[in-house]
Design a protein around this motif. Structure first.
Motif, PDB file in Angstrom:
ATOM      1  N   ILE A  26       0.605  -1.325  -0.014  1.00 16.36           N
ATOM      2  CA  ILE A  26      -0.020  -0.260  -0.174  1.00 16.36           C
ATOM      3  C   ILE A  26       0.594   0.962   0.544  1.00 16.36           C
ATOM      4  N   ASN A  39      -2.685  16.586   1.151  1.00  9.34           N
ATOM      5  CA  ASN A  39      -3.591  15.757   0.900  1.00  9.34           C
ATOM      6  C   ASN A  39      -2.796  14.541   1.340  1.00  9.34           C
ATOM      7  N   ALA A  41      -3.620  10.022   0.997  1.00  7.60           N
ATOM      8  CA  ALA A  41      -4.430   9.048   0.827  1.00  7.60           C
ATOM      9  C   ALA A  41      -4.064   7.696  -0.471  1.00  7.60           C
ATOM     10  N   PRO A  42      -4.328   6.380   0.086  1.00  2.37           N
ATOM     11  CA  PRO A  42      -3.373   5.318  -0.287  1.00  2.37           C
ATOM     12  C   PRO A  42      -4.428   4.713  -0.655  1.00  2.37           C
ATOM     13  N   PHE A  43      -3.361   4.005  -1.797  1.00  3.83           N
ATOM     14  CA  PHE A  43      -3.522   3.268  -3.006  1.00  3.83           C
ATOM     15  C   PHE A  43      -2.368   2.220  -3.619  1.00  3.83           C
ATOM     16  N   PHE A  45      -3.359  -0.375  -6.371  1.00  3.57           N
ATOM     17  CA  PHE A  45      -2.657  -0.234  -7.175  1.00  3.57           C
ATOM     18  C   PHE A  45      -0.981   0.210  -7.564  1.00  3.57           C
ATOM     19  N   GLY A  59      -1.964   2.863  -9.571  1.00 10.34           N
ATOM     20  CA  GLY A  59      -3.114   3.322 -10.161  1.00 10.34           C
ATOM     21  C   GLY A  59      -4.305   4.281  -9.378  1.00 10.34           C
ATOM     22  N   GLU A  61      -7.631   5.363  -9.391  1.00 13.13           N
ATOM     23  CA  GLU A  61      -8.949   5.398 -10.622  1.00 13.13           C
ATOM     24  C   GLU A  61      -9.201   6.975  -9.862  1.00 13.13           C
ATOM     25  N   LYS A  70      -9.982  12.055  -8.578  1.00 16.17           N
ATOM     26  CA  LYS A  70      -9.480  12.236  -6.580  1.00 16.17           C
ATOM     27  C   LYS A  70      -8.280  13.295  -6.516  1.00 16.17           C
ATOM     28  N   THR A  72      -6.175  13.290  -5.400  1.00 17.15           N
ATOM     29  CA  THR A  72      -3.723  12.946  -5.348  1.00 17.15           C
ATOM     30  C   THR A  72      -3.352  13.018  -6.998  1.00 17.15           C
ATOM     31  N   MET A  95      -3.675   4.878   7.937  1.00 16.99           N
ATOM     32  CA  MET A  95      -3.888   5.009   6.450  1.00 16.99           C
ATOM     33  C   MET A  95      -5.410   5.246   6.210  1.00 16.99           C
ATOM     34  N   ALA A  99      -8.441   7.097   3.758  1.00 16.33           N
ATOM     35  CA  ALA A  99      -9.197   6.527   2.848  1.00 16.33           C
ATOM     36  C   ALA A  99     -10.465   7.419   3.107  1.00 16.33           C
ATOM     37  N   ILE A 100     -10.955   7.984   3.781  1.00 19.63           N
ATOM     38  CA  ILE A 100     -12.399   8.363   3.826  1.00 19.63           C
ATOM     39  C   ILE A 100     -12.616  10.166   3.400  1.00 19.63           C
ATOM     40  N   ARG A 182      -2.499  -5.175   1.223  1.00 18.25           N
ATOM     41  CA  ARG A 182      -4.226  -5.275   1.022  1.00 18.25           C
ATOM     42  C   ARG A 182      -4.397  -6.985   0.112  1.00 18.25           C
ATOM     43  N   TYR A 188      -7.279  -7.545   4.943  1.00 20.95           N
ATOM     44  CA  TYR A 188      -5.347  -7.569   3.754  1.00 20.95           C
ATOM     45  C   TYR A 188      -4.617  -8.706   5.496  1.00 20.95           C
TER      46      TYR A 188
HETATM   47  C1  LIG Z   1      -6.023  -0.004   1.277  1.00 18.16           C
HETATM   48  C2  LIG Z   1      -6.900   1.192  -0.165  1.00 18.16           C
HETATM   49  C3  LIG Z   1      -6.182   0.876  -0.799  1.00 18.16           C
HETATM   50  C4  LIG Z   1      -7.186   2.043  -2.184  1.00 18.16           C
HETATM   51  N1  LIG Z   1      -6.723   1.473  -3.430  1.00 18.16           N
HETATM   52  C5  LIG Z   1      -6.661   1.897  -4.209  1.00 18.16           C
HETATM   53  C6  LIG Z   1      -6.122   2.302  -5.519  1.00 18.16           C
HETATM   54  O1  LIG Z   1      -4.996   2.014  -5.613  1.00 18.16           O
HETATM   55  N2  LIG Z   1      -6.446   3.463  -6.299  1.00 18.16           N
HETATM   56  C7  LIG Z   1      -7.491   4.160  -6.352  1.00 18.16           C
HETATM   57  O2  LIG Z   1      -8.019   4.910  -6.619  1.00 18.16           O
HETATM   58  N3  LIG Z   1      -7.640   4.182  -5.279  1.00 18.16           N
HETATM   59  C8  LIG Z   1      -7.351   3.308  -4.314  1.00 18.16           C
HETATM   60  N4  LIG Z   1      -8.145   3.638  -2.530  1.00 18.16           N
HETATM   61  C9  LIG Z   1      -9.290   4.463  -1.845  1.00 18.16           C
HETATM   62  C10 LIG Z   1      -8.277   6.506  -2.130  1.00 18.16           C
HETATM   63  O3  LIG Z   1      -7.891   5.814  -0.952  1.00 18.16           O
HETATM   64  C11 LIG Z   1      -9.766   6.639  -1.736  1.00 18.16           C
HETATM   65  O4  LIG Z   1     -10.791   6.670  -3.142  1.00 18.16           O
HETATM   66  C12 LIG Z   1      -9.144   8.192  -1.149  1.00 18.16           C
HETATM   67  O5  LIG Z   1     -10.456   8.412  -0.519  1.00 18.16           O
HETATM   68  C13 LIG Z   1      -8.965   9.381  -2.136  1.00 18.16           C
HETATM   69  O6  LIG Z   1      -8.158  10.391  -1.702  1.00 18.16           O
HETATM   70  P1  LIG Z   1      -7.749  12.063  -2.498  1.00 18.16           P
HETATM   71  O7  LIG Z   1      -9.159  11.920  -3.278  1.00 18.16           O
HETATM   72  O8  LIG Z   1      -7.765  12.335  -1.532  1.00 18.16           O
HETATM   73  O9  LIG Z   1      -6.829  11.373  -3.439  1.00 18.16           O
HETATM   74  C14 LIG Z   1      -7.846   2.646  -1.652  1.00 18.16           C
HETATM   75  C15 LIG Z   1      -8.245   2.909  -0.086  1.00 18.16           C
HETATM   76  C16 LIG Z   1      -8.004   2.222   0.469  1.00 18.16           C
HETATM   77  C17 LIG Z   1      -8.625   2.234   1.953  1.00 18.16           C
END
Ligand SMILES: Cc1cc2nc3c(=O)[nH]c(=O)nc-3n(C[C@H](O)[C@H](O)[C@H](O)COP(=O)(O)O)c2cc1C
Length: 217
Positions: A26, A39, A41-43, A45, A59, A61, A70, A72, A95, A99-100, A182, A188
């Protein structure tokens, strides 16, 4: 069973991709924007694509439902800079808070109880509590379609929590570093169980009887 994945709707494709390519590390990513500040946020991909130069891929989305990018993605597009933090067991709960979908005036970094410190080479600051932080500059953003931006970043600086780097081997010590992976959804995994396997030289493979010997074992 053979699956015509291309004919499935996106949610089913997501279920299959996200539950087969596991565990995924992650990336907790910090970015900065003139308008909204920092800002996080977790990802998942996410992975490393090699060294010299060190490259990470993510990745990104869009926001499911609305189709908006997003924060990010917007910030990396605008500034070309971001910091990737690996998430260990100690950082997992924070983390998750990041994601909230907080309203714009609420800082997820503050809500998660995380502390920022200046980065050395990029404007976005780094999270002090993370075991590893990679300061990155965007190499490319591949717009696969309007819903996904695969982002490649070059690591221009690295920070490692004291005590994790093994000076003798040059590796991060796997007995002290406990990143989580993940699986899918809310599932997890830990990374505490290791096993060794060495690729034998061809000569050693032949001397050991090759395929026949391993089949007979
Ligand atoms: C463990 C975890 C993994 C995530 N992986 C992804 C990801 O790979 N790609 C993605 O677009 N969102 C992913 N998300 C969702 C984003 O973290 C979430 O949409 C976040 O609110 C985006 O924040 P931002 O708008 O501040 O960038 C993941 C969430 C969690 C909890």
């Amino acid at each position: 069973m053979e699956i015509d994945i291309q004919s499935l709707d996106p949610a089913d494709q997501y279920r299959l991709i996200s539950s087969t390519v596991v565990p995924r590390p992650i990336a907790l990513i910090t970015t900065w924007s003139e308008r909204t500040g920092h800002n996080a946020a977790p990802f998942s991909f996410f992975n490393a694509m090699g060294e010299n130069p060190p490259v990470l891929a993510i990745g990104l989305e869009d926001k499911r439902g609305s189709g908006e990018l997003k924060d990010t993605t917007i910030n990396i597009k605008e500034t070309g800079e971001f910091v990737v933090h690996l998430v260990d067991e100690a950082l997992a709960a924070a983390m998750n808070v990041c994601a909230i979908s907080f309203p714009p005036e609420v800082s997820e970094i503050e809500q998660a109880g995380l502390t920022l410190a200046p980065s050395s080479k990029v404007r976005p600051q780094r999270i002090v509590q993370a075991p590893v932080a990679f300061e990155c500059r965007k190499i490319a953003m591949i717009e696969v379609n309007q819903h996904r931006h695969i982002t490649l970043g070059e690591v221009v600086r690295m920070h490692v929590r004291d005590g994790l780097f093994d000076m003798e081997t040059g590796y991060i010590d796997p007995d002290r570093y406990h990143p989580i992976g993940r699986m899918f959804g809310r599932l997890y995994t830990q990374t505490r169980q290791h096993f060794e396997m060495e690729v034998p030289a061809y000569e050693a493979w032949l001397a050991g009887g090759g395929k026949e010997a391993s089949a007979g074992r």
